[in-house]
Each structure stands twice: as C-alpha cells, then as structure tokens.
Design a protein around this motif. Structure first.
Motif, PDB file in Angstrom:
ATOM      1  N   MET A  92      -3.898  -0.623  -6.747  1.00  0.00           N
ATOM      2  CA  MET A  92      -5.304  -0.424  -7.125  1.00  0.00           C
ATOM      3  C   MET A  92      -5.539  -0.773  -8.585  1.00  0.00           C
ATOM      4  O   MET A  92      -6.651  -1.148  -8.964  1.00  0.00           O
ATOM      5  N   LYS A 109       2.364   4.530  -1.691  1.00  0.00           N
ATOM      6  CA  LYS A 109       2.002   5.406  -2.806  1.00  0.00           C
ATOM      7  C   LYS A 109       3.152   5.481  -3.800  1.00  0.00           C
ATOM      8  O   LYS A 109       4.315   5.441  -3.414  1.00  0.00           O
ATOM      9  N   GLU A 135       3.147   7.809  -7.337  1.00  0.00           N
ATOM     10  CA  GLU A 135       2.392   8.561  -8.341  1.00  0.00           C
ATOM     11  C   GLU A 135       3.191   8.803  -9.618  1.00  0.00           C
ATOM     12  O   GLU A 135       2.719   9.457 -10.522  1.00  0.00           O
ATOM     13  N   TRP A 188       0.797  -1.219   0.000  1.00  0.00           N
ATOM     14  CA  TRP A 188       0.000   0.000   0.000  1.00  0.00           C
ATOM     15  C   TRP A 188       0.833   1.274   0.000  1.00  0.00           C
ATOM     16  O   TRP A 188       0.381   2.317   0.433  1.00  0.00           O
ATOM     17  N   GLY A 244      -7.951   1.737 -12.372  1.00  0.00           N
ATOM     18  CA  GLY A 244      -7.175   1.678 -11.139  1.00  0.00           C
ATOM     19  C   GLY A 244      -5.879   2.456 -11.210  1.00  0.00           C
ATOM     20  O   GLY A 244      -5.334   2.875 -10.189  1.00  0.00           O
ATOM     21  N   SER A 245      -5.368   2.688 -12.434  1.00  0.00           N
ATOM     22  CA  SER A 245      -4.103   3.398 -12.593  1.00  0.00           C
ATOM     23  C   SER A 245      -4.205   4.870 -12.206  1.00  0.00           C
ATOM     24  O   SER A 245      -3.186   5.531 -12.009  1.00  0.00           O
ATOM     25  N   TYR A 246      -5.415   5.385 -12.064  1.00  0.00           N
ATOM     26  CA  TYR A 246      -5.584   6.775 -11.647  1.00  0.00           C
ATOM     27  C   TYR A 246      -5.340   6.958 -10.149  1.00  0.00           C
ATOM     28  O   TYR A 246      -5.209   8.069  -9.664  1.00  0.00           O
ATOM     29  N   SER A 247      -5.288   5.863  -9.420  1.00  0.00           N
ATOM     30  CA  SER A 247      -5.007   5.919  -7.988  1.00  0.00           C
ATOM     31  C   SER A 247      -3.510   6.118  -7.768  1.00  0.00           C
ATOM     32  O   SER A 247      -2.700   5.621  -8.547  1.00  0.00           O
ATOM     33  N   PRO A 248      -3.131   6.807  -6.697  1.00  0.00           N
ATOM     34  CA  PRO A 248      -1.698   6.929  -6.386  1.00  0.00           C
ATOM     35  C   PRO A 248      -1.100   5.607  -5.882  1.00  0.00           C
ATOM     36  O   PRO A 248       0.105   5.492  -5.736  1.00  0.00           O
ATOM     37  N   TYR A 249      -1.948   4.630  -5.616  1.00  0.00           N
ATOM     38  CA  TYR A 249      -1.497   3.318  -5.158  1.00  0.00           C
ATOM     39  C   TYR A 249      -1.494   2.355  -6.347  1.00  0.00           C
ATOM     40  O   TYR A 249      -2.564   1.984  -6.846  1.00  0.00           O
TER      41      TYR A 249
END
Length: 164
Positions: free
Chosen positions: A117, A78, A80, A76, A109-114
C-alpha cells in the motif's frame, strides 16, 4: 470535450496506479526505495518490510518477463513490522523536491499493514500531482493552446510515468 478529457485522464490514471503490477514500471524499485528512505528523514534507514516486499515478489525474475506471473498472494501479505534497517543510500537534497509528493504517498500508505500500500500510495500521489499540474495549466495557458496540453496528457506513457 474537456469533460471527456478529464474523465479519461482520471480513469486511465487509476488504471495505471492499480492495474499495473508492483514494480513493473521502469526504475520503480529505485524510486520506491528512494521515497522510503526520504520518509525516514534521509538518514540511510528504510523499513525492512519495504526491502522485503521487493524480494518477496521476486521482482528480478518477473519484471518485464511477460510469460512470468506475479504471485498475488505474496504481494498482499501483511507485514506490520516497521523495523528500520541500514540502507546505505542517501538522496541528494537538491533532488528531494522531486520525490516529495511520492514520499507523502508512501508515508500515508506506510500506515497500512500491507507494505504494498505504500507503493500504491506513492503512485496515487504521483497521479494527484499530475492532475493538479494539468489543471493549473488549463487555468494559466491561453485556451487556444490547451489542446496541446490535452494531446500530451492523454498519451498513455505520460500517464504511466506520472503514476510511477
């Protein structure tokens, strides 16, 4: 009976998406990277953070070795940075259609900083496609045969594979 079937299918699907640790499904690393390459237009490029994710959680030392444990904190983290790196692997276009639903989930899911995701987005897309296919079969197949579809769809390994 059908209501119980659908509730079971949705709950088990969500368990398989969210409870099974990353890359614990057979060939999931390969499928994830394939979908990530396709997300970039099958140009042989992939976001570096997706490659790093596999290395970061030490998949080769943990996967299928049940005495080992994942470091949840590493999963988990981050990241970016969406830098693209060369990943000399191309998907044959005739195989593209089978990756398309998962690719959409990875893309969302790629838009998440994780980065993880994107993996879970791909799994959710697989689950949604599976539920749509089962639902369509319920509409198309004569009612007297739908019990066979129900019996097949509730097998945990089938749900596990559908969410890969």
């Amino acid at each position: 009976m059908k209501k119980i079937f659908w509730i079971y299918l949705i709950i088990m699907g969500l368990v398989m998406v969210w409870y099974v640790p990353p890359f614990q499904k057979a060939d999931e690393v390969v499928h994830f990277k394939n979908a990530a390459v396709l997300m970039e237009g099958n140009t042989g490029l992939i976001q570096k953070r997706f490659v790093d994710l596999v290395e970061k959680i030490n998949v080769s030392k943990v996967a299928f070795k049940y005495e080992s444990k994942f470091d949840d904190k590493r999963v988990w983290e981050k990241d970016e940075n969406k830098e693209l790196i060369r990943f000399d692997y191309f998907i044959k276009w005739e195989n593209y259609i089978s990756y398309f639903p998962v690719e959409v989930g990875v893309w969302l899911g790629s838009y998440s900083p994780y980065p993880v995701m994107a993996l879970y987005g791909g799994r959710m897309a697989g689950l949604i496609l599976f539920l749509i296919c089962v639902g369509l079969s319920q509409l198309i197949i004569p009612k007297k045969y739908f019990g066979l579809i129900m019996a097949y769809a509730v097998i945990p390994m089938v749900i596990h594979q559908a969410t890969e």
